[in-house]
Design a protein around this motif. Structure first.
Motif, PDB file in Angstrom:
ATOM      1  N   ALA A   5       0.890 -48.063  15.189  1.00  0.00           N
ATOM      2  CA  ALA A   5       0.316 -49.656  15.071  1.00  0.00           C
ATOM      3  C   ALA A   5       0.180 -49.887  14.155  1.00  0.00           C
ATOM      4  O   ALA A   5       0.251 -51.309  13.273  1.00  0.00           O
ATOM      5  N   LEU A   6      -0.921 -49.117  12.723  1.00  0.00           N
ATOM      6  CA  LEU A   6      -1.518 -49.627  11.631  1.00  0.00           C
ATOM      7  C   LEU A   6      -0.740 -48.622  10.732  1.00  0.00           C
ATOM      8  O   LEU A   6      -0.778 -49.445   9.819  1.00  0.00           O
ATOM      9  N   THR A  57       9.802 -42.989  22.793  1.00  0.00           N
ATOM     10  CA  THR A  57       8.149 -43.618  24.073  1.00  0.00           C
ATOM     11  C   THR A  57       6.176 -43.941  23.527  1.00  0.00           C
ATOM     12  O   THR A  57       5.876 -45.209  23.718  1.00  0.00           O
ATOM     13  N   LEU A  58       6.537 -43.248  21.948  1.00  0.00           N
ATOM     14  CA  LEU A  58       4.419 -43.456  21.858  1.00  0.00           C
ATOM     15  C   LEU A  58       4.699 -44.358  20.701  1.00  0.00           C
ATOM     16  O   LEU A  58       4.168 -45.423  21.412  1.00  0.00           O
ATOM     17  N   ALA A  59       5.796 -45.184  20.417  1.00  0.00           N
ATOM     18  CA  ALA A  59       6.069 -46.552  19.972  1.00  0.00           C
ATOM     19  C   ALA A  59       6.110 -47.422  20.497  1.00  0.00           C
ATOM     20  O   ALA A  59       5.160 -48.325  20.635  1.00  0.00           O
ATOM     21  N   ASN A  60       6.503 -46.975  21.270  1.00  0.00           N
ATOM     22  CA  ASN A  60       6.083 -48.686  22.900  1.00  0.00           C
ATOM     23  C   ASN A  60       4.424 -48.701  23.572  1.00  0.00           C
ATOM     24  O   ASN A  60       4.037 -49.801  23.024  1.00  0.00           O
ATOM     25  N   ALA A  61       4.371 -47.048  23.227  1.00  0.00           N
ATOM     26  CA  ALA A  61       3.341 -47.739  23.175  1.00  0.00           C
ATOM     27  C   ALA A  61       2.004 -47.821  22.476  1.00  0.00           C
ATOM     28  O   ALA A  61       1.131 -48.694  22.886  1.00  0.00           O
ATOM     29  N   ALA A  62       2.236 -47.474  21.292  1.00  0.00           N
ATOM     30  CA  ALA A  62       2.097 -48.350  20.202  1.00  0.00           C
ATOM     31  C   ALA A  62       1.852 -50.114  20.454  1.00  0.00           C
ATOM     32  O   ALA A  62       0.438 -50.467  19.545  1.00  0.00           O
ATOM     33  N   ARG A  63       2.805 -50.236  20.841  1.00  0.00           N
ATOM     34  CA  ARG A  63       2.826 -51.512  20.490  1.00  0.00           C
ATOM     35  C   ARG A  63       2.054 -52.533  21.789  1.00  0.00           C
ATOM     36  O   ARG A  63       1.094 -53.756  21.310  1.00  0.00           O
ATOM     37  N   ASP A  64       1.631 -51.664  22.688  1.00  0.00           N
ATOM     38  CA  ASP A  64       0.724 -52.348  23.080  1.00  0.00           C
ATOM     39  C   ASP A  64      -0.421 -52.327  23.229  1.00  0.00           C
ATOM     40  O   ASP A  64      -2.092 -53.009  23.907  1.00  0.00           O
ATOM     41  N   LEU A  65      -1.333 -51.397  21.967  1.00  0.00           N
ATOM     42  CA  LEU A  65      -2.612 -51.376  21.623  1.00  0.00           C
ATOM     43  C   LEU A  65      -3.404 -52.531  20.620  1.00  0.00           C
ATOM     44  O   LEU A  65      -2.290 -52.926  19.836  1.00  0.00           O
ATOM     45  N   ASP A  66      -4.316 -52.930  20.871  1.00  0.00           N
ATOM     46  CA  ASP A  66      -4.724 -54.426  20.639  1.00  0.00           C
ATOM     47  C   ASP A  66      -5.268 -53.930  19.022  1.00  0.00           C
ATOM     48  O   ASP A  66      -7.088 -53.762  19.453  1.00  0.00           O
ATOM     49  N   VAL A  67      -4.968 -53.546  17.669  1.00  0.00           N
ATOM     50  CA  VAL A  67      -5.437 -53.093  16.381  1.00  0.00           C
ATOM     51  C   VAL A  67      -6.257 -53.831  15.580  1.00  0.00           C
ATOM     52  O   VAL A  67      -6.590 -54.274  14.783  1.00  0.00           O
ATOM     53  N   LYS A  68      -6.382 -56.271  15.934  1.00  0.00           N
ATOM     54  CA  LYS A  68      -6.799 -55.909  15.485  1.00  0.00           C
ATOM     55  C   LYS A  68      -8.604 -56.155  15.248  1.00  0.00           C
ATOM     56  O   LYS A  68      -8.635 -56.257  16.330  1.00  0.00           O
ATOM     57  N   GLY A  69      -8.661 -56.697  14.271  1.00  0.00           N
ATOM     58  CA  GLY A  69      -9.878 -56.526  13.829  1.00  0.00           C
ATOM     59  C   GLY A  69     -10.718 -55.415  13.946  1.00  0.00           C
ATOM     60  O   GLY A  69     -11.780 -54.701  13.446  1.00  0.00           O
TER      61      GLY A  69
END
Ligand SMILES: Nc1ncnc2c1ncn2[C@@H]1O[C@H](COP(=O)(O)OP(=O)(O)OP(=O)(O)O)[C@@H](O)[C@H]1O
Ligand SMILES: [Mg+2]
Length: 209
Positions: free
Chosen positions: A25-26, A194-206
């Motif tokens: 995600a980052l 599948t991990l990449a899909n899950a990573a898209r749902d992480l809210d990493v803003k801030g």
């Protein structure tokens, strides 16, 4: 340089899976400062993250200490006639957001005097807590948050792993005064896709300082 430290409420809760999702995600790099259990898994969590996050090995910084036995770091080190010192650890230079994964939980010993939380304090990164989603997680997560705050560590958020459990999520956010930045359901199969899909749902803003 920016980064986060991923700890867990226990061993085997999903820190490595959460770390891989955060690296993804980052668009970050990864460091496992202390790795136990290389007898069974020679590349350790680093190998799993490289595979799951789909990043080149150059973005996986080598552990400072690796031990063969799948034991707490102090015990695994002692079996090899070695020891760990807090001074051994310095944040490696890195031009990407660095995701650092602990071993076990916050009060795991590194030697007779020092716990994992002392290393977290030394590194000074904001902390993400990986926790199970199911029964028992409220207590374990709140205790972990209390320990982190007692050391004035910044809690950046919680990642829950396992079957979605909205009530536990709400209770952790409410009593823990913390943001659940994502839930990673059981991924079957667990693959880079599948991990990449899950990573898209992480809210990493801030998330990063
Ligand atoms: N959301 C998930 N979907 C599928 N499998 C998962 C998920 N989360 C964790 N697992 C599996 O559960 C096991 C433990 O997860 P993981 O290795 O991430 O835990 P850990 O907290 O990093 O453990 P350690 O303390 O050994 O570092 C692994 O086999 C992992 O693949
Ligand atoms: Mg791990």
């Amino acid at each position: 340089m920016s980064g986060i430290f991923v700890t867990g409420t226990d061993t085997d809760v999903g820190k490595t899976v959460a770390s891989a999702a955060l690296v993804r995600a980052l668009d970050g790099a990864y460091w496992k400062p202390v790795q136990s259990g290389t007898a069974d898994l020679p590349e350790g969590d680093s190998g799993i993250v490289a595979h799951l996050a789909g990043v080149p090995f150059g973005r996986i910084l080598p552990p400072r200490h690796s031990f063969a036995a799948p034991l707490s770091p102090d015990q695994a080190a002692a079996l090899e006639g070695r020891s760990i010192a807090l001074d051994d650890f310095t944040l490696p230079a890195c031009d990407r957001p660095l995701v650092v994964e602990g071993a076990g939980g916050v009060l795991v010993p590194l030697n007779d005097q020092v716990l994992m939380i002392d290393l977290m304090e030394r590194l000074g990164l904001p902390v993400v807590v990986a926790a199970r989603s199911g029964l028992g997680t409220i207590n374990h997560t709140l205790l972990t948050l209390q320990a982190l705050r007692a050391r004035d560590l910044t809690v950046a958020g919680v990642v829950l792993l396992g079957p979605l459990n909205a009530r536990n999520r709400t209770a952790i956010e409410h009593f823990g005064a913390v943001r659940v930045i994502g839930e990673i359901p059981p991924l079957a199969p667990l693959t880079p896709e599948t991990l990449a899909n899950a990573a898209r749902d992480l809210d990493v803003k801030g998330l990063l300082p």
